[in-house]
Design a protein around this motif. Structure first.
Motif, PDB file in Angstrom:
ATOM      1  N   ASP A 193      -3.091  33.764  -4.986  1.00 15.58           N
ATOM      2  CA  ASP A 193      -2.065  34.694  -5.444  1.00 15.58           C
ATOM      3  C   ASP A 193      -2.057  35.898  -4.503  1.00 15.58           C
ATOM      4  OD1 ASP A 193      -1.456  33.109  -7.639  1.00 15.58           O
ATOM      5  OD2 ASP A 193      -2.910  34.135  -8.934  1.00 15.58           O
ATOM      6  N   PRO A 195      -1.148  39.828  -3.538  1.00 12.49           N
ATOM      7  CA  PRO A 195      -0.886  41.125  -4.160  1.00 12.49           C
ATOM      8  C   PRO A 195       0.356  41.776  -3.559  1.00 12.49           C
ATOM      9  CG  PRO A 195      -2.556  41.364  -2.478  1.00 12.49           C
ATOM     10  CD  PRO A 195      -2.236  39.886  -2.550  1.00 12.49           C
ATOM     11  N   THR A 196       0.911  42.723  -4.280  1.00 11.96           N
ATOM     12  CA  THR A 196       1.964  43.568  -3.712  1.00 11.96           C
ATOM     13  C   THR A 196       1.308  44.601  -2.803  1.00 11.96           C
ATOM     14  OG1 THR A 196       1.826  45.218  -5.475  1.00 11.96           O
ATOM     15  CG2 THR A 196       3.297  43.313  -5.838  1.00 11.96           C
ATOM     16  N   GLN A 199      -0.473  47.131  -4.880  1.00 13.19           N
ATOM     17  CA  GLN A 199      -1.772  46.665  -5.365  1.00 13.19           C
ATOM     18  C   GLN A 199      -2.824  46.724  -4.258  1.00 13.19           C
ATOM     19  OE1 GLN A 199      -0.374  42.836  -6.842  1.00 13.19           O
ATOM     20  NE2 GLN A 199      -0.747  43.466  -8.973  1.00 13.19           N
ATOM     21  N   GLU A 204      -6.093  46.973  -6.441  1.00 17.93           N
ATOM     22  CA  GLU A 204      -5.977  46.299  -7.729  1.00 17.93           C
ATOM     23  C   GLU A 204      -5.834  44.792  -7.547  1.00 17.93           C
ATOM     24  OE1 GLU A 204      -2.637  48.038  -9.650  1.00 17.93           O
ATOM     25  OE2 GLU A 204      -3.633  49.963 -10.040  1.00 17.93           O
ATOM     26  N   SER A 205      -6.407  44.023  -8.451  1.00 17.89           N
ATOM     27  CA  SER A 205      -6.316  42.556  -8.415  1.00 17.89           C
ATOM     28  C   SER A 205      -4.852  42.122  -8.364  1.00 17.89           C
ATOM     29  CB  SER A 205      -6.991  41.972  -9.661  1.00 17.89           C
ATOM     30  OG  SER A 205      -6.938  40.572  -9.627  1.00 17.89           O
ATOM     31  N   PRO A 206      -4.561  41.114  -7.521  1.00 21.40           N
ATOM     32  CA  PRO A 206      -5.470  40.231  -6.782  1.00 21.40           C
ATOM     33  C   PRO A 206      -5.836  40.702  -5.372  1.00 21.40           C
ATOM     34  CG  PRO A 206      -3.249  39.385  -6.615  1.00 21.40           C
ATOM     35  CD  PRO A 206      -3.161  40.615  -7.496  1.00 21.40           C
ATOM     36  N   ALA A 207      -5.666  41.993  -5.057  1.00 23.07           N
ATOM     37  CA  ALA A 207      -6.081  42.508  -3.752  1.00 23.07           C
ATOM     38  C   ALA A 207      -7.573  42.284  -3.548  1.00 23.07           C
ATOM     39  CB  ALA A 207      -5.754  43.991  -3.644  1.00 23.07           C
TER      40      ALA A 207
END
Length: 519
Positions: A193, A195-196, A199, A204-207
């Motif tokens: 997945d 991340p943006t 993120q 922040e997950s999924p980073a």
């Protein structure tokens, strides 16, 4: 031009190039076009004997002391080091004089590398992306010294006590002086997945990296930050109102003639057949062939050696006031040294007639080099589908420098090393923690705080960050080692009983002492 345009190989061209790659005979030389759109012919080996000189004059930086330090051929060196594929393009007198592929895209299919083969360029993405931000400055849509929070809409640089009265600016982002954390990015497996950008910047997950934050007074010192370039990526998108990869395609890649390049991540499926497969080493391919880099400005450019040479040519022409992409004033700013001898995107070296710009690059399974002179039209771009821990690309660049008479280009003197028995290497293995100055009062952030020394395949390695490993080669002096990939060295210390207790390091300009941790 429609706003939906993306600068990448169109499907019809992709099909045509895929057919070329599938041909049994490797395409070693191919026509290239200048950024002005005029076609030039790539020299044949017979027409330009300097190509043969490059192919036959690779001088290993390190030679085992029992061997004579003689040149070897490029293909011999690739075989010795396990380099699957290599793409090279050379600039001379303001023209791309030749481009050539060596080896294979991957070991399974054994399809040949050609000048059309796509590689991930790693951090060479940064100066290319910086050109897009500088276009916004040139058009008066962004100021080099404005607080970027004035322009950011979808995310803002969080306040920090470390900022004092200073602010994060575009100039500081481009020169790695904004005080921002996160050195680089490992990318994401193709099945993961994604991340943006927000993120990623907030960790922040999924980073898979830490938050990008200011922990040094902006403008006070140079510290490499891929995180800063990710802030710039978002800045470009927010100001232009368009996806970063689309804006860069239309305003930088296409005008510079980089028509086989794209910042799109994931790589569009119609281009997969053109893409080299990454390798940690020849016997260890990257799972899924390559990683995806939503941190496009920092690490996500897919390109060819010829296109990178076109980019260098475009910067040379801009510096001479002969470009419609970047004007002379902007190009001069781009090539002006700041802290750390860094320009607005590229690294800088030399001065006067020997002034050069360029960048190195590393992604998972890919390494790259770009170097060019500002004023004399010389330069080279190299891309390979293996993580080069042996300094191979630098050896090839030095061969090009000798063949094309690059003025005052630094050439590394060959060094002799000692082969140590595998049984003797284990004594150096362990974790070593870097000593910090007693007056250090700030969080070290993503600086190297530990070094891991280990034995793998009967060779000694040191690992500083992001899974990177550097081979250590024994010197004549006991407990002293060269760092194969560069000019660094490591010396181990022992206590009265002869046990290794610490090491002193000089690795990529970082010097210090690290104490061995209890096992």
């Amino acid at each position: 031009m429609p706003s939906s345009f993306n600068c990448r190989v169109v499907p019809a061209a992709a099909v045509r190039l895929a057919a070329t790659l599938a041909a049994a005979t490797p395409l070693l030389f191919a026509p290239v076009a200048s950024s002005g759109g005029q076609s030039t012919s790539v020299a044949s080996a017979d027409a330009d004997p300097r190509i043969a000189r490059v192919d036959s004059d690779i001088r290993p930086r390190f030679v085992e002391r029992s061997r004579r330090p003689l040149p070897v051929t490029l293909l011999e060196r690739m075989a010795e080091l396990g380099v699957p594929g290599l793409s090279v393009a050379v600039l001379d007198d303001g023209e791309i004089v030749w481009a050539r592929g060596y080896g294979v895209l991957d070991l399974d299919s054994k399809r040949p590398v050609t000048p059309e083969t796509l590689f991930l360029a790693g951090s060479i993405s940064k100066p290319v992306a910086a050109s897009g931000a500088l276009r916004l400055v040139q058009e008066g849509k962004l100021g080099l010294d404005d607080d970027v929070n004035r322009w950011l809409r979808s995310w803002r640089v969080p306040p920090s006590e470390a900022m004092g009265d200073e602010v994060v600016t575009l100039r500081r982002l481009l020169t790695h002086t904004a005080g921002l954390t996160v050195h680089g990015f490992p990318g994401y497996p193709r099945t993961a997945d994604l991340p943006t950008i927000q993120q990623i910047l907030d960790g922040e997950s999924p980073a898979n990296t830490a938050p990008v934050r200011v922990d040094i007074l902006p403008g006070s010192e140079w510290r490499y930050s891929g995180g800063g370039y990710t802030v710039m990526q978002l800045l470009i998108a927010d100001i232009s109102g368009r996806p970063f990869e689309e804006f860069l395609g239309e305003t930088v890649l296409l005008p510079f003639g980089m028509t086989s390049s794209t910042f799109e991540n994931p790589l569009p499926e119609e281009l997969h057949a053109l893409a080299a497969r990454g390798h940690h080493r020849a016997s260890s391919p990257v799972v899924g062939h390559w990683h995806v880099y939503p941190e496009m400005a920092a690490a996500g450019l897919w390109t060819t050696a010829t296109d990178l040479a076109r980019f260098a040519l475009g910067i040379q022409r801009a510096a001479a006031g002969e470009s419609s992409v970047l004007d002379h004033v902007i190009a001069a700013s781009m090539l002006t040294p700041h802290l750390g001898n860094w320009g607005l995107g590229p690294s800088l070296s030399g001065d006067g007639a020997t002034a050069r710009f360029g960048h190195g690059g590393r992604d998972e399974g890919f390494d790259a080099r770009l170097v060019a002179y500002v004023a004399n039209g010389k330069g080279a771009a190299l891309l390979t589908n293996v993580n080069d821990n042996d300094g191979f690309l630098d050896e090839v660049i030095e061969a090009i420098a000798r063949a094309y008479d690059w003025r005052d280009f630094p050439v590394t003197e060959q060094k002799l090393y000692v082969e140590l028995p595998a049984a003797d290497l284990a004594q150096f293995a362990g974790a070593f923690e870097v000593e910090r100055s007693p007056d250090a009062d700030r969080d070290p952030g993503d600086e190297v705080t530990k070094y891991q020394v280990f034995v793998f395949e009967d060779r000694l390695w040191i690992s500083p960050r992001l899974g990177r490993r550097l081979e250590l080669l024994g010197q004549e002096q006991r407990d002293s080692f060269w760092v194969r990939a560069g000019e660094g060295h490591v010396t181990f210390e022992r206590d009265g009983d002869g046990a290794v207790t610490a090491l002193r390091f000089d690795v990529f300009g970082n010097e210090g002492r690290a104490v061995r941790l209890a096992q």
